[in-house]
Design a protein around this motif. Sequence first.
Motif: not given
Length: 357
Positions: A188-191, A264-266, A290-292
């Motif tokens: 869901i996050a990526l979409s 990097s997630s934060f 980029f971080l994702t």
Amino acid sequence: MNNFPLPAPVPILSFFLYIAFFIHLILVNLVLGSSLLIGIYLIKGKEKHFAIAKPMAQRLPYFMAFLIPFGVAPLLFIQALYPSLFYNSLINFSLPLFVVLFLVLLSYILLYVGTKKWEEIKSYKSILYFTVALSLSFVMFVFNNIFCFMEEAGDNPSLYLNSKYGFDFYYSSPTLMPRFLHLFFASIALSGLWVAVWGVMKLQKEPEQGRWQYRSGATYFSSSTILVIVTGLWWLMVLPHDTMKIVMGKEIVYTILFAFLIISSFLAFVFALLGMNSVKPSLFLRITSFLTAINIFAMIVLRDGFRKNQLKSFYDISKIDVNFQWIPFSIFIFFICLAVFVVFNTLKKIYNNTKRK
């Protein structure tokens, strides 16, 4: 457990496992998460929701076509690294695997029908895309079962003797639900991030639609990222203590990687929020993207480290003989490189078409 010679050195097999699984994970997350978002947008039913739902739906059959071969490739590398463990795990889930094959084909057909018959199916569109999301969630759940089963064989070797019918889900695994939910919320996050970046691309030609779209996508991304982090920590906490210690100082490489992943997630979460509330969100969302991507790759490497450590006392691949099959391996690498080229070339064309629209 009988050890078969490896067809190539472990670092080479692991490297290509990471690359193939990275591509597959991006694609499957986009198809699963986007199907869910399309269903939600269709239920909301406003013009701005239809304006993003339809073009998203038009691209999903391409992603589905690519995720299937790139889903097979990681399984081949896992089979090469852990032949006996992986084969026995598949046997214990043989019936769900047949269901998986059916659901993958069904999802592909439904996505194609949704694209070609968008106007004709009318109010049933949301049901169609929720069905795809549910089907792929089940596929993800089955493979999480298989890998939990395989990775915990060292703690309980009698697992392979327990299943008589090939349909015993491994609910007793403490890692099953956190790792499944971690991957589900990641989709869901990526979409959501895809929707947000797409909205930024629309700002010049359709400022109102673009502004709403990147804020909507960034909202889904940031809220889901919180759940990804929570379920990821839950997954870490239920790992065997000795395995968990590899990110707590026992192995410096994995400890650094884990620290980097948290930071990097934060930062990805923070930049998504900044982009959501900015009138010029492009830079913030590019950094988030980029971080994702880096986070997904780092998580794949970390997950492999957990697997190797968890199985080390039972099946240490670093001590297995290597019989390098360089001719078939070279042929495989040629075709995997060709496949990567075709995928990225097609995605580039999709991106250019999206940009023109």
